[in-house]
Design an enzyme around this catalytic site. Structure first.
Site, PDB file in Angstrom:
ATOM      1  N   GLN A 157       0.818  -1.214   0.000  1.00  0.00           N
ATOM      2  CA  GLN A 157       0.000   0.000   0.000  1.00  0.00           C
ATOM      3  C   GLN A 157       0.855   1.269   0.000  1.00  0.00           C
ATOM      4  O   GLN A 157       0.661   2.167  -0.828  1.00  0.00           O
ATOM      5  CB  GLN A 157      -0.924  -0.007   1.214  1.00  0.00           C
ATOM      6  CG  GLN A 157      -1.826   1.216   1.325  1.00  0.00           C
ATOM      7  CD  GLN A 157      -2.793   1.104   2.491  1.00  0.00           C
ATOM      8  OE1 GLN A 157      -2.820   0.111   3.202  1.00  0.00           O
ATOM      9  NE2 GLN A 157      -3.607   2.120   2.698  1.00  0.00           N
ATOM     10  N   SER A 193      -0.867  -5.721  -0.281  1.00  0.00           N
ATOM     11  CA  SER A 193      -1.549  -5.570   1.012  1.00  0.00           C
ATOM     12  C   SER A 193      -2.023  -4.139   1.200  1.00  0.00           C
ATOM     13  O   SER A 193      -1.226  -3.208   1.207  1.00  0.00           O
ATOM     14  CB  SER A 193      -0.608  -5.960   2.165  1.00  0.00           C
ATOM     15  OG  SER A 193       0.561  -5.168   2.150  1.00  0.00           O
ATOM     16  N   ASP A 233       8.412 -10.936  -0.130  1.00  0.00           N
ATOM     17  CA  ASP A 233       9.403 -11.565  -1.008  1.00  0.00           C
ATOM     18  C   ASP A 233       8.898 -12.913  -1.509  1.00  0.00           C
ATOM     19  O   ASP A 233       9.057 -13.266  -2.683  1.00  0.00           O
ATOM     20  CB  ASP A 233      10.722 -11.753  -0.257  1.00  0.00           C
ATOM     21  CG  ASP A 233      11.256 -10.454   0.329  1.00  0.00           C
ATOM     22  OD1 ASP A 233      11.101  -9.406  -0.322  1.00  0.00           O
ATOM     23  OD2 ASP A 233      11.812 -10.504   1.433  1.00  0.00           O
TER      24      ASP A 233
END
Length: 283
Positions: A157, A193, A233
């Site tokens: 975000q 996210s 990752d």
């Protein structure tokens, strides 16, 4: 250019990945999170460690070494001198300096001169929850130079806000951020996210052709009251891993990414088409 024998003997559904990310002796972040899962999916993975630290930087202290741009290029020259520069994918994660990131752009050009079909999967690791953990100068390099050459972009975000100059406070904001990033270059964008009302929201967007409306969807992820490192990752690596099997179905790639977590995962997957952004509206 004819690829080396090494790449010819690999299974056709996989490929060779050059992964440029961080490395820690203890813990699983960067290449420690990405290389093994990709190998399990059948890829031949060559890691370059942008840093080598004793542990991740969330601990009170850490020790280690940082690779600079010249050292990265020396590694590339060594590969080139032995005809080892044929890769199907480039994956990048944490990069700590402008000089190193600028050299990564040279790496993209070099690899695409050998294989014009190279896919560049970029996790623009810059910060999280309103805090930068790389020099601020990297933001403009990512925005102006890296985003336009990426095949897939996977910001969180905060990183998406930095790249688009758009405050993301809702699902619609997230979808609009994806549109802005599409207009700048990458056909695939995954906002990994977004924190909304106590849940984590993932938004995926795939613009299959310039000028067409992107296919967009979301996955609602219940938020666990704990802190984990290396999850971004791993997410980006697995997205790359499934991309060869389902190259035109980003939603399928992400559903497979979360499938191993079931029955613990109870995400909701929805797919929606939205109007494409007009390039002149991009910021």
């Amino acid at each position: 250019m004819v690829p080396p024998i090494l790449s010819l003997v690999l299974p056709s559904e996989t490929g060779r990945v050059l992964s440029i990310q961080s490395h820690t002796v203890q813990g699983y972040v960067g290449n420690k999170s990405a290389v093994f899962p990709l190998q399990l999916l059948g890829y031949d993975v060559d890691p370059i460690n942008s840093v080598q630290f004793s542990n991740h930087t969330g601990y009170p202290t850490f020790k280690g070494q940082v690779l600079n741009g010249q050292q990265l290029w020396e590694l590339m020259e060594g590969l080139e001198e032995n005809d080892l520069l044929y890769y199907t994918h480039l994956l990048t994660g944490y990069i700590g300096s402008v000089s190193f990131l600028s050299t990564v752009l040279e790496v993209v050009n070099k690899l695409r001169s050998v294989n014009p079909k190279l896919k560049y999967v970029c996790d623009p690791v810059m910060g999280d929850e309103g805090k930068l953990y790389v020099p601020s100068e990297l933001v403009s390099v990512y925005r102006e130079k890296v985003v336009p050459v990426a095949s897939m972009l996977t910001p969180n975000q905060f990183e998406a806000e930095l790249l688009t100059n758009l405050r993301i406070e809702s699902e619609n904001d997230g979808r609009e951020a994806c549109n802005i990033l599409h207009a700048a270059g990458p056909p695939m964008v995954v906002l990994t996210s977004i924190n909304i009302n106590g849940n984590l929201l993932l938004i995926g967007s795939h613009q299959k052709e310039k000028g067409l409306s992107p296919e967009q969807f979301k996955i609602v992820i219940p938020k666990i009251p704990a802190y984990f490192t290396g999850t971004g990752d791993l997410t980006t690596a697995l997205l790359l891993g499934w991309s060869n099997k389902y190259p035109d179905n980003l939603a399928r790639q992400l559903s497979l990414l979360y499938h191993p977590c079931r029955p613990f995962y109870r995400g909701q997957l929805t797919t929606t088409k939205v109007p494409a952004i007009i390039p002149s509206q991009a910021v």
